[in-house]
Design a protein around this motif. Structure first.
Motif, PDB file in Angstrom:
ATOM      1  N   VAL A  51       0.836  -1.210   0.000  1.00  0.00           N
ATOM      2  CA  VAL A  51       0.000   0.000   0.000  1.00  0.00           C
ATOM      3  C   VAL A  51       0.868   1.257   0.000  1.00  0.00           C
ATOM      4  O   VAL A  51       0.494   2.283  -0.585  1.00  0.00           O
ATOM      5  CB  VAL A  51      -0.996   0.007   1.178  1.00  0.00           C
ATOM      6  N   GLU A  52       2.034   1.193   0.629  1.00  0.00           N
ATOM      7  CA  GLU A  52       2.937   2.342   0.609  1.00  0.00           C
ATOM      8  C   GLU A  52       3.464   2.592  -0.806  1.00  0.00           C
ATOM      9  O   GLU A  52       3.626   3.748  -1.228  1.00  0.00           O
ATOM     10  CB  GLU A  52       4.107   2.118   1.567  1.00  0.00           C
ATOM     11  N   ALA A  53       3.718   1.509  -1.544  1.00  0.00           N
ATOM     12  CA  ALA A  53       4.206   1.653  -2.916  1.00  0.00           C
ATOM     13  C   ALA A  53       3.157   2.311  -3.809  1.00  0.00           C
ATOM     14  O   ALA A  53       3.478   3.184  -4.629  1.00  0.00           O
ATOM     15  CB  ALA A  53       4.602   0.295  -3.477  1.00  0.00           C
ATOM     16  N   GLU A  60       3.200  10.585  -6.804  1.00  0.00           N
ATOM     17  CA  GLU A  60       4.074  10.949  -7.929  1.00  0.00           C
ATOM     18  C   GLU A  60       3.259  11.470  -9.101  1.00  0.00           C
ATOM     19  O   GLU A  60       3.691  12.352  -9.846  1.00  0.00           O
ATOM     20  CB  GLU A  60       4.887   9.734  -8.358  1.00  0.00           C
ATOM     21  N   ASP A  61       2.034  10.939  -9.264  1.00  0.00           N
ATOM     22  CA  ASP A  61       1.152  11.375 -10.339  1.00  0.00           C
ATOM     23  C   ASP A  61       0.351  12.631  -9.975  1.00  0.00           C
ATOM     24  O   ASP A  61      -0.472  13.088 -10.771  1.00  0.00           O
ATOM     25  CB  ASP A  61       0.174  10.250 -10.708  1.00  0.00           C
ATOM     26  N   GLY A  62       0.557  13.156  -8.768  1.00  0.00           N
ATOM     27  CA  GLY A  62      -0.117  14.383  -8.367  1.00  0.00           C
ATOM     28  C   GLY A  62      -1.372  14.185  -7.556  1.00  0.00           C
ATOM     29  O   GLY A  62      -2.093  15.152  -7.274  1.00  0.00           O
ATOM     30  N   GLY A  63      -1.678  12.928  -7.154  1.00  0.00           N
ATOM     31  CA  GLY A  63      -2.875  12.643  -6.383  1.00  0.00           C
ATOM     32  C   GLY A  63      -2.627  12.625  -4.888  1.00  0.00           C
ATOM     33  O   GLY A  63      -1.502  12.823  -4.416  1.00  0.00           O
ATOM     34  N   ILE A  64      -3.693  12.379  -4.138  1.00  0.00           N
ATOM     35  CA  ILE A  64      -3.628  12.342  -2.675  1.00  0.00           C
ATOM     36  C   ILE A  64      -4.017  10.948  -2.208  1.00  0.00           C
ATOM     37  O   ILE A  64      -5.059  10.413  -2.596  1.00  0.00           O
ATOM     38  CB  ILE A  64      -4.581  13.372  -2.050  1.00  0.00           C
ATOM     39  N   ALA A  65      -3.184  10.344  -1.372  1.00  0.00           N
ATOM     40  CA  ALA A  65      -3.458   9.000  -0.876  1.00  0.00           C
ATOM     41  C   ALA A  65      -2.848   8.815   0.499  1.00  0.00           C
ATOM     42  O   ALA A  65      -1.883   9.503   0.873  1.00  0.00           O
ATOM     43  CB  ALA A  65      -2.913   7.952  -1.835  1.00  0.00           C
TER      44      ALA A  65
END
Length: 288
Positions: A51-53, A60-65
């Motif tokens: 899940v960390e990966a 990296e793609d600009g999203g929030i997680a």
């Protein structure tokens, strides 16, 4: 590159969505699509590194997680994880109950421990996650839940434990849709057929030829893509599905229809959809 969703940009802006089993396969793909559409994605899985990966990929793609380690089979763990997600993100709007797993075996080869492990993973865990999401947040704000089941129509020979659990999840979906609809919570399911996903690499090497031959039993004469499942999940979470409740959408290229005695001609005019920019072919399907 970025995820090429068929849905409008910003569709889930400001919303928090839990994706269980978000560290690989369909869950990873769905998490990426949701994040590309503006959602804050809470990735839930048993292995922190997975899940960390995916969290790192999304960022990296600009999203929030965010990444959360949780065994969905354990009630206290699920309750605490949902609470932590709500506190971190300031609310909760939807759940994708994707986590699951099974092993191939005829019924006579499944002992009680194996049976109960698969049922707890594919049925009990989904129930616990949905119940906690509803009682802690969705009952007050409304929202949507999508449960991922399987192509188990007419039985599931060779994986009877999973088939029984998935059939139970469909019935749970219908019951929850009826009981929770008054709160503005919709509960639906999707039933993927044979999807070219990393999960195929978890099966024994002896199943390689069987897996590679699955497409011949599909009227469209191919396997599905992870993005074709994700697109349906995201639609069911969207306002466009506001009057769809308690249903189960089969995404199997028509494989669950008809009869094996009817010959399937070669297919044409059939191109798969794959908007997932980070997708990769499962090793079992590669030519190496």
């Amino acid at each position: 590159m970025s995820y090429q969703s068929v849905l409008r940009p910003g569709l889930f802006e400001g919303q928090t969505v839990i994706v269980t089993g978000g560290g690989s396969g369909i869950g990873r793909c769905t998490a990426h699509e949701l994040a590309s559409l503006g959602a804050r994605v809470a990735l839930v899985g048993r292995k922190a590194e997975k899940v960390e990966a995916v969290k790192a990929e999304i960022e990296e793609d600009g999203g929030i997680a965010s990444a959360h380690v949780c065994d969905i089979r354990e009630e206290e763990s699920v309750s605490a994880t949902v609470k932590a997600i709500i506190q971190e993100h300031g609310g909760l709007h939807a759940v994708v109950n994707n986590a699951g797993g099974q092993f191939p075996s005829p019924l006579t080869g499944i002992n009680q421990k194996g049976w109960e492990t698969v049922v707890r993973t594919n049925l009990t865990g989904g129930f616990l996650m949905a119940r906690e999401a509803y009682t802690q947040a969705l009952s007050k704000s409304g929202g949507a839940i999508v449960n991922i089941v399987a192509d188990m129509w007419g039985g599931m020979p060779g994986m009877g434990h999973s088939g029984a659990a998935r059939a139970g999840m469909v019935n749970f979906t219908q019951t929850a849709a009826y009981e929770w609809g008054h709160s503005g919570v919709r509960v639906n399911a999707v039933a993927p057929g044979w999807i070219a996903s990393s999960g195929m690499d978890n099966y024994p090497a002896a199943m390689r030829d069987w897996i590679r031959n699955l497409a011949t039993h599909v009227p469209l004469k191919r396997m599905g893509t992870e993005a074709e499942i994700s697109a349906a999940i995201c639609f069911l979470l969207s306002p466009g599905a506001a009057f769809i409740n308690g249903d189960c959408l089969r995404i199997d290229g028509g494989a669950s229809q008809g009869s094996p005695i009817w010959p399937l001609p070669d297919a044409n005019n059939n191109e798969p959809f794959n908007g997932f920019h980070r997708s990769s072919t499962p090793k079992v399907l590669s030519d190496d």
